[in-house]
Design an enzyme around this catalytic site. Structure first.
Site, mmCIF file in Angstrom:
data_model
loop_
_atom_site.group_PDB
_atom_site.id
_atom_site.type_symbol
_atom_site.label_atom_id
_atom_site.label_comp_id
_atom_site.label_asym_id
_atom_site.label_seq_id
_atom_site.Cartn_x
_atom_site.Cartn_y
_atom_site.Cartn_z
ATOM 1 N N ASP A 177 -3.155 2.790 -6.280
ATOM 2 C CA ASP A 177 -1.628 2.689 -5.266
ATOM 3 C C ASP A 177 -1.617 1.089 -4.184
ATOM 4 O O ASP A 177 -1.017 1.058 -2.807
ATOM 5 C CB ASP A 177 -2.368 4.151 -4.246
ATOM 6 N N GLU A 178 -1.906 0.232 -4.553
ATOM 7 C CA GLU A 178 -2.507 -0.690 -3.596
ATOM 8 C C GLU A 178 -2.072 -2.512 -4.775
ATOM 9 O O GLU A 178 -3.063 -2.737 -5.658
ATOM 10 C CB GLU A 178 -2.827 -0.651 -2.843
ATOM 11 N N ASP A 188 0.881 -0.851 0.005
ATOM 12 C CA ASP A 188 0.251 0.116 -0.258
ATOM 13 C C ASP A 188 1.102 0.960 -0.123
ATOM 14 O O ASP A 188 1.253 1.708 0.486
ATOM 15 C CB ASP A 188 -0.632 0.078 1.450
#
Length: 365
Positions: A112-113, A14
């Site tokens: 973003d993960e 993350d």
């Protein structure tokens, strides 16, 4: 507690405060300062919301989804920056490309993960921890950004672990440690347990993951249906979902937040039609048909509603999006002032190259 039989090791990566971190990387003078990414606050009168903010801004009580006007009141001296999605997506693409070389299986779940299943080749947590450290080092060395990683027996535990020690954290949860790790946490840490479910669980005497894990599962099923069983399993660290590449796009949508609340019927319809055109362009570009049209409305007091309608056959026609969106909007016209309108299409089907219809070209202008 139910035994976790899966021996493969899962990582959840993350990125830390991704948008604001990318902005700070691009503008080193912002390092250490509160940075808020969202709409221009216009000295406290802005109409948008906070997309993300730096950890320095969070110390003032600012968080994602907060009205930009409220954020400005909490910290007027913060650096307020507009969303630069093109930059974030390109940075994300580069980082995800870097991470794909490490696992047997890879699943990007957002900009973003991502989840990484490191396969049968690495079955001990010492080696998995070294791999996680290498990923963190590579992301920082090549992109100047930090990330937090959870290392665990499955996806749900890895995701909770990645959030456990942010920013720039690394949390490892071995199978024998799952109960000690999960049980003291608040129930809000379980994915899917949101603000509506938490008060109900609290009334039932459950505020920690441990209390949820040891609760009578039949009572949970009676109150929440199938989700009651899912919550009980996740609280016990049981998650049989595999790490796999994300499936095709499930929806395409767009929305607009206005500088001032609008209530004039003609202006509302004009904005809805423009949103329909904005949705149609990526629909055609990505070669999808749709079956369901959705609208979203948000009043000046932040009350938010959605409506949807499914058509009889999958189509690409913009006129269908416009017709259905206007029909759905009629329920709300004349009921107040709106600060946001949105339009989307779902139940998407990929168009076969041999099935291109004339409407694809007529509607794409």
């Amino acid at each position: 507690m139910t035994e976790i039989k899966r021996h493969r090791i899962t990582l959840h990566v993350d990125m830390d405060s991704f948008y604001s971190s990318v902005e700070t990387r691009e503008r080193p003078e912002l390092k250490g300062l509160p940075v808020v990414v969202g709409s221009d606050p216009k000295e406290g009168s802005g109409r948008g919301v906070v997309s993300t903010c730096s950890y320095e801004a969070r110390e003032f009580g600012i968080h994602s989804g907060m009205p930009i006007s409220k954020a400005y009141k909490l910290c007027p001296d913060a650096a307020y920056l507009p969303v630069n999605m093109k930059l974030y997506k390109e940075t994300s693409r580069q980082i995800m490309q870097l991470m794909r070389i490490f696992p047997d299986r890879f699943q990007q779940v957002s900009v973003d993960e991502a989840y990484l299943d490191i396969g049968d080749g690495i079955e001990d947590y010492e080696s998995a921890t070294l791999l996680a450290e290498k990923i963190k080092d590579e992301v920082f060395r090549k992109h100047g950004l930090t990330c937090s990683i959870g290392v665990a027996p499955n996806k749900v535990i890895a995701k909770i672990a990645s959030d456990f020690n942010k920013p720039n954290g690394l949390t490892v949860v071995r199978p024998a440690e799952v109960e000690d790790f999960l049980f003291p946490l608040p129930i809000s840490k379980i994915p899917g347990i949101g603000k509506k479910t938490q008060p109900i669980l609290k009334e039932m005497g459950m505020e920690t993951v441990g209390q949820l894990a040891t609760a009578d599962v039949q009572l949970l099923i009676a109150r929440f249906g199938k989700f009651g069983l899912v919550m009980h399993q996740l609280a016990n660290g049981v998650d049989r979902r595999e790490v796999k590449e994300r499936e095709e796009v499930k929806s395409i949508s767009t929305e607009d937040t206005f500088d001032r609340d609008i209530s004039e019927p003609d202006m509302i319809r004009k904005n809805i039609l423009q949103l329909c055109e904005n949705v149609h362009k990526p629909l055609i570009k990505k070669r999808f048909r749709f079956r369901t049209v959705t609208i979203k409305v948000r009043y000046g007091d932040f009350r938010t509603y959605t409506r949807a309608k499914t058509v009889s056959a999958a189509t690409t026609e913009m006129q269908t999006i416009k017709k259905v969106s206007l029909e759905l909007m009629e329920e709300f016209i004349g009921t107040g002032e709106f600060r946001l309108l949105g339009v989307g299409v779902t139940k998407l089907e990929k168009i076969d190259e041999r099935q291109t219809s004339l409407s694809d070209f007529l509607d794409s202008d």
